[in-house]
Structure formats: C-alpha cells, structure tokens
Design an enzyme around this catalytic site. Sequence first.
Site, PDB file in Angstrom:
ATOM      1  N   CYS A   1       0.788  -1.235   0.000  1.00 47.33           N
ATOM      2  CA  CYS A   1       0.000   0.000   0.000  1.00 47.33           C
ATOM      3  C   CYS A   1       0.825   1.292   0.000  1.00 47.33           C
ATOM      4  O   CYS A   1       0.445   2.249  -0.704  1.00 47.33           O
ATOM      5  CB  CYS A   1      -1.005  -0.004   1.142  1.00 47.33           C
ATOM      6  SG  CYS A   1      -0.499  -0.818   2.646  1.00 47.33           S
TER       7      CYS A   1
ATOM      8  N   ARG B   1       7.410 -11.173   5.149  1.00 47.26           N
ATOM      9  CA  ARG B   1       7.148 -10.900   6.566  1.00 47.26           C
ATOM     10  C   ARG B   1       7.845 -11.950   7.419  1.00 47.26           C
ATOM     11  O   ARG B   1       7.867 -13.137   7.084  1.00 47.26           O
ATOM     12  CB  ARG B   1       5.644 -10.889   6.846  1.00 47.26           C
ATOM     13  CG  ARG B   1       4.910  -9.806   6.076  1.00 47.26           C
ATOM     14  CD  ARG B   1       3.431  -9.804   6.345  1.00 47.26           C
ATOM     15  NE  ARG B   1       2.742  -8.874   5.471  1.00 47.26           N
ATOM     16  CZ  ARG B   1       1.428  -8.746   5.399  1.00 47.26           C
ATOM     17  NH1 ARG B   1       0.660  -9.501   6.159  1.00 47.26           N
ATOM     18  NH2 ARG B   1       0.876  -7.875   4.560  1.00 47.26           N
TER      19      ARG B   1
ATOM     20  N   GLN C   1       0.435 -11.089  -2.517  1.00 47.21           N
ATOM     21  CA  GLN C   1      -0.916 -10.609  -2.229  1.00 47.21           C
ATOM     22  C   GLN C   1      -1.620 -10.239  -3.530  1.00 47.21           C
ATOM     23  O   GLN C   1      -1.017  -9.643  -4.420  1.00 47.21           O
ATOM     24  CB  GLN C   1      -0.869  -9.373  -1.334  1.00 47.21           C
ATOM     25  CG  GLN C   1      -0.423  -9.633   0.090  1.00 47.21           C
ATOM     26  CD  GLN C   1      -0.451  -8.359   0.907  1.00 47.21           C
ATOM     27  OE1 GLN C   1       0.069  -7.327   0.502  1.00 47.21           O
ATOM     28  NE2 GLN C   1      -1.073  -8.411   2.072  1.00 47.21           N
TER      29      GLN C   1
ATOM     30  N   ASP D   1      -3.410  -7.790  -4.306  1.00 48.35           N
ATOM     31  CA  ASP D   1      -3.687  -6.503  -3.689  1.00 48.35           C
ATOM     32  C   ASP D   1      -4.355  -5.554  -4.681  1.00 48.35           C
ATOM     33  O   ASP D   1      -4.081  -5.595  -5.878  1.00 48.35           O
ATOM     34  CB  ASP D   1      -2.358  -5.876  -3.234  1.00 48.35           C
ATOM     35  CG  ASP D   1      -2.455  -5.272  -1.854  1.00 48.35           C
ATOM     36  OD1 ASP D   1      -3.575  -5.132  -1.360  1.00 48.35           O
ATOM     37  OD2 ASP D   1      -1.395  -4.950  -1.286  1.00 48.35           O
TER      38      ASP D   1
ATOM     39  N   HIS E   1      -5.899  -1.242  -4.554  1.00 47.31           N
ATOM     40  CA  HIS E   1      -6.273  -0.053  -3.783  1.00 47.31           C
ATOM     41  C   HIS E   1      -7.110   0.855  -4.655  1.00 47.31           C
ATOM     42  O   HIS E   1      -6.814   1.042  -5.837  1.00 47.31           O
ATOM     43  CB  HIS E   1      -5.028   0.671  -3.266  1.00 47.31           C
ATOM     44  CG  HIS E   1      -4.243  -0.133  -2.289  1.00 47.31           C
ATOM     45  ND1 HIS E   1      -3.165  -0.915  -2.659  1.00 47.31           N
ATOM     46  CD2 HIS E   1      -4.401  -0.332  -0.953  1.00 47.31           C
ATOM     47  CE1 HIS E   1      -2.687  -1.538  -1.592  1.00 47.31           C
ATOM     48  NE2 HIS E   1      -3.419  -1.206  -0.547  1.00 47.31           N
TER      49      HIS E   1
ATOM     50  N   LYS F   1     -14.374  -2.250   8.053  1.00 44.61           N
ATOM     51  CA  LYS F   1     -14.016  -3.244   7.040  1.00 44.61           C
ATOM     52  C   LYS F   1     -15.081  -4.317   6.929  1.00 44.61           C
ATOM     53  O   LYS F   1     -15.934  -4.492   7.807  1.00 44.61           O
ATOM     54  CB  LYS F   1     -12.676  -3.893   7.379  1.00 44.61           C
ATOM     55  CG  LYS F   1     -12.676  -4.676   8.691  1.00 44.61           C
ATOM     56  CD  LYS F   1     -11.342  -5.372   8.937  1.00 44.61           C
ATOM     57  CE  LYS F   1     -11.359  -6.163  10.239  1.00 44.61           C
ATOM     58  NZ  LYS F   1     -10.135  -6.979  10.417  1.00 44.61           N
TER      59      LYS F   1
ATOM     60  N   HIS G   1      -8.502  -0.543   0.787  1.00 46.70           N
ATOM     61  CA  HIS G   1      -7.653  -1.721   0.595  1.00 46.70           C
ATOM     62  C   HIS G   1      -8.587  -2.897   0.328  1.00 46.70           C
ATOM     63  O   HIS G   1      -9.604  -3.047   1.010  1.00 46.70           O
ATOM     64  CB  HIS G   1      -6.854  -2.065   1.858  1.00 46.70           C
ATOM     65  CG  HIS G   1      -6.001  -0.973   2.386  1.00 46.70           C
ATOM     66  ND1 HIS G   1      -4.645  -0.922   2.183  1.00 46.70           N
ATOM     67  CD2 HIS G   1      -6.307   0.113   3.147  1.00 46.70           C
ATOM     68  CE1 HIS G   1      -4.148   0.142   2.795  1.00 46.70           C
ATOM     69  NE2 HIS G   1      -5.137   0.781   3.383  1.00 46.70           N
TER      70      HIS G   1
END
Length: 716
Positions: A394, A423, A441, A443, A445, A525, A571
């Site tokens: 992000c 991670r 991910q 991902d 946005h 969320k 997100h």
Amino acid sequence: MKIGGNVVMTSLFATTFARSASAFIPATRSSTRRLSAVQGVAKNALSVSPKSPIRNEGINRFFSSSARISSAASSSFRLSSAVAEEQPTASQEDDNEEEEEELPTNDSDPTLLKLRHTSAHVMAMAVQQTFPEAQVTIGPWIDNGFYYDFYFPETTDPSTGETIPSRKLSEADLKLIKKAMDKIISKDYPIVRREVTREEAREMIQEIGEPFKLEILDSIKTEPITIYSIGEEWWDLCAGPHVESTGQLPKKAIQLQSVAGAYWRGDEKREMLQRIYATAWKDPKQLKQYKRMLEEAKKRDHRTLGKKLDLFSIQEDAGGGLVFWHPKGSTIRRKIEDFWKQQHIDQNYDIVYTPHIANLDLWKTSGHFDFYKEGMFDQMEVENEQYQIKPMNCPFHCLMYKDAIRSYRDLPFRWGELGTVYRYERSGTLHGLFRVRGFTQDDAHIFCLPEQLQDEIVGVLKLTRSILSRFGFEKYELMISTRPEKSVGSDQIWEDATKALVGALDELGWEYGTDEGGGAFYGPKIDLKIKDAIGRTWQCSTVQCDFNLPERFDLEYVSAEGTRERPIMVHRAIFGSIERFFGILIENSAGELPFWLAPTQLRLLPVTDAVMDYCKEVAAKATKMGLRVEVDRGSERLAKQIRNAEQGRIPVMAVVGVKEMEEKTLAVRSRKLGDLGSFGYEDLLDELKRCDDEAVEMTKMGEVAVKEEAAPAASE
C-alpha cells in the site's frame, strides 16, 4: 437439449450440427453418447440465495485467561450459479436425507461456545489436581474446541532433595487428565461468577502462587475484576460466558487431542509452556462427525498433495517459509493470475508493479515500522541508507497517487497488483502454503471520493463473487467490523464509511454479521470467509476503508470548488494471498482441479512406438490451441500408463494405437466418467478447447442418442 428430467448444454458431443455430431459416431451404427459439457460454475450469471442467518461474534481482546466474545450476528449464504441443474433421482433424494447436518460453530451456537469455555476451565482444574506443580496461564476457546497453556517448573524430591526436571506431558498423561475431568463433570459443581476489586484479586492470586495470573491481572484495564469458580474447588480470572454447572458438559463429546509448546505471550525469551489442545461438542454424534472431517482433511492436506502431484516445495536449504513453484504448480498459478488480471481489467482496474524494497523512511511515514516492526525483516544498508524489504504494497500505491496533482474528475483510481511481500514469521509458526515468509498478495487499492465509496464497495463485492465462484467457492460468511475504541479520523467520516459498507451489502441483499468495535484503527471493514467442501471456513477476502494513509502521505485531490480534499482509500484483497489460496484450493478439491486449471489437461498414451509421431502431431496442435497436453513415454504397459495418469489427477486421457493413427482418432478416457469411445482428434481438441475457455466440465448428464444420418438440428 432436454433429456428426461435433465437439462444439458449442447456441445460437440451432442451438437445441433450433423457434421460435428457424426464425427463422434462409429461409421456403421447408431450410438448412444453419455457426454455433455455443463458449466461447473457460471460466469457472470450468479444469484444470491440467502440461508437462515447464523450468529457470528467478533473476538475482543481477552481480558483474562479466557477469551471474551462480543455479541454480533452473522450469516452464511450460498451463491448459486444460474445454470442448468440435474433433477435429483429418487436414490439421490434418499442420499440427501441421510446427509449429516452441518456442524455448529462458536458463532452460530452460543451454547456450544459456553460449553467449550467451561470445558477449558474444567481441564485446567483437572491438570492441577493431577499435577499439583502445574501453573495455569490462558485457556481460550478456539474454532473447534479449546486449549489451555500450562507451566511446569522444576520440583524437588522431598525425600532425596534431588531436582526433578519440569514435566513433559505425554499421551498417558492426557488420559489421566481426561479421567479427572470426567469426575469433575460427574460431581456437577456449580459455576459461579464473582466480582472482586483489583486488590482482592491480587491477594487471591498471591495466596495460590500463580505468577502468570499476576501478569494477566496487570494487563486488565477495566474494573471490576470478575472471576469464575468451579464450586469451592477452583477459580480463574475470566470474563465468561459459561454453563451453569459442570454436569451440563457432555463427557463423551470432549476429547483431549494433543500437546504442543508455546512461549508465554508469544515471546521466545519467556517461559516455554505446554499447550493442551482439545475438542468439544454438544453430543457424541457431533464429535464423531468432526473426527471424520479431520480424517478427510488429512487426506486433503495440501502439503502431501503438493509433493505427490509435484506442484511446489519448501526447500529448507534455502530457508523456511519460502515457496518453490514447480512447473505444474507454476502452470496452475499462472492460470489463476491470468484469470485474476483479466477480471480486474474487465472491471476497469489498472494493473501496476512496484519495487520489492524501499528506503526505511517510507515505512516510517506509513507507520508500518512503528506498528509492525516485529513482523518485518531486518533492514539492509545501501550507500549509508537503510532499506527495507516490503511487508506491504500500500505505501507504494500512495506514492504513485501523490506523483501528480489529482482532480475530482480523475477519481476513482483502481490499481491492482500481484505484489510479493515478505514478513518475518517464527519458524514454529510456518505451515505449508498457509503460513510463509514470502507470499504474493492479490492486492488492490481504490482512491475515490466519499460519495463514490458505496458504489466502489458494491463493485468490489461483485468482483469477489465472480472470482471466487469461478473456483467453486459459493458459500460465504460475511462480517462487517465497526469503529474501535482507538482510531483515527473524524466521527463523520467513520459514520459515512460504515454506512457505505452497510449500504453496499444491503444493496446486494447479502446477509452479514456486525462486529461492533472490531474494525481496524484506520477504518471499518468487511471480511469474507469461504466454506470449503468439508465444511471448514477460511478467511480470504477483505475490504477495508483507510483514513490513515491518505493523512500520513498527505494525499489530496482538487474538488469541484477548487479546495484540496482527502480521498478515501480502500484496501481490498480477494484471495488474500496466492500461496494461501492455492493451498485452500488444493484441499477443497482434494487435488481434483477443474479442467481449466489442471496443469495437464490431456495425456496421450501410445500403445506402440509406431504411433509416437502421430501423438506428437496431436500434442503440437493441442498446444498451439492453448491446451496443456503430454505424451506418455510409452515405456510402461498400457494399464500402468492409465494408472499413472489417474494418480496424477489428469482429467482426460487418450489411448493411441495403430487404428487411431490410421483413422485420425483418439480413444478417450475421462478420469471422472471412464471410457468414452473414439473421436476424431480435431473435434475432440475443439471441444476440450471450449471447455477450457468457458471453464466447464465434461459431466455425465444423461443419454444423448446420436444417429448416423445427418440431422438438421438437435431437438429440445
């Protein structure tokens, strides 16, 4: 085409064109074909069929040794495909009547949750009765039962004065503990809740010599302190809830399962504890059903199937938690990613790419270094500056947004990225593809205006439905999480964002639960759990509003009035990560992937070396069409070749002999349907290509009579 009570999608196996149909018939007689292509999961033709709501409750931080769950409502529903369905036969209806009921969950059955919570207390009491030196720590309920952590210090033999090492619990010890539990249950002790002051609680803990309980007490910030006691025999710091007495626990529906190690507070510098895992249900029938599910889950373990099918590996020589994708696994992954990308492009997303590392200052700006430092790898020095391998995507998208002046006319921006992140996970927590150190991910946005938020959320949810359904996941549980006690952003922006999330779900008619106060500190969320073939739920998709990063990165757009305003940042992920979703997919299908995902869709089995050139010709044509075909080396007997293909989960096989070569045909065998007969190879490849493009399966739906002579069209 209608066949009896069954509706069938016509295909080249039952085509309306006589020319194509005749290609599948032996030259001298009529034939009965048992094939048609039916859509496994409809694309862009889905409807929501709500089921009765079930309760779901957001887990709050536990205030004591046992977790506390806040009231909330959730639901499970099925997204059913609007395609032709088979009418059940009488025998199928009988089978359906005998199907087991779905196992209850902590969320759907508050009584089950209380039962498990009380069982954890009873087990802790039984452990201390059996092994008086044991010290208790925490004991929450979990998805299928509960666990409790114990510390066993070294002791001294009173007769010899020798030091006795700390106890290591064994299977025999678990049997002793279960017997002690059964006695406690039989005595039907009342479960009593009491409120005490902090000072009273401290005195009680010091009196029984439980140092871990003192730490727990110090972590509790609310008053009064509550304790639950089992009669006058045993007590624990706890927020509840519990059943009224131990006699309400079903002894034969509780089973102690295993012992594992766990550090106190998850800190490897602290004491090593011993954790007893247990399962508990409302009756022995449910326990038996759960044990059957465990056996089935063991057969479906993605780690075992991944090795057996040669899909991926974890090479310990390279380091734990790092995935090596083998050719077949890479093929599946590529198909997943290609489908994901095209679906996003069709919904007006732009696909972007960002670096794998960045200056540490970026992660300080985003707040990740402050909040998630323990989950990040150590920094590396580059020309006297600190760089960080990325744990998130992000912040990169925020920098891209900030790269130019944005107008309200430009919004929304939808940027998707299959971004690999890294991670730090302790080695003891790593688990196949489900818990790794490097993962990709899916991902995306969205940067939008406040008034665009609800429409964007609706779009995300529709896209989620479309993508997950393609992989056969049609049962979901949804939870919306609202503002926590500590948060950023104004009251108005939280209220508007929460209304947008609720409004999006209501607009779609999807049932959901509410976890009051369970949102992230930066925004509310929606979380979505998918249910697999054996009833397990998996957290995958999430949609999160973020008021924090636009503030931290000073993101702006020029409004219609010429003022500078903050965009809303959303997100969202659908799979969560490619690795984890891949593992779920393998376990859900037991390795029997749908035709469009199979790494090898067709294997040619030559009976003799004389047909090798023909096999290669067919394979080359199929490959050029985009199908994935292998030619067996032919070094084994035919029966062994077929068995190898079956074990490799290859959906379609074709036996090739001299006759097939001369007639330009293939003798086809389906893994699901068995021997299908001979077909012209070009027609077969055309049909397989259609199945691949449309993500449909060849499924036995009924008998399709195909005559030798030409017919103008297939009748309905």
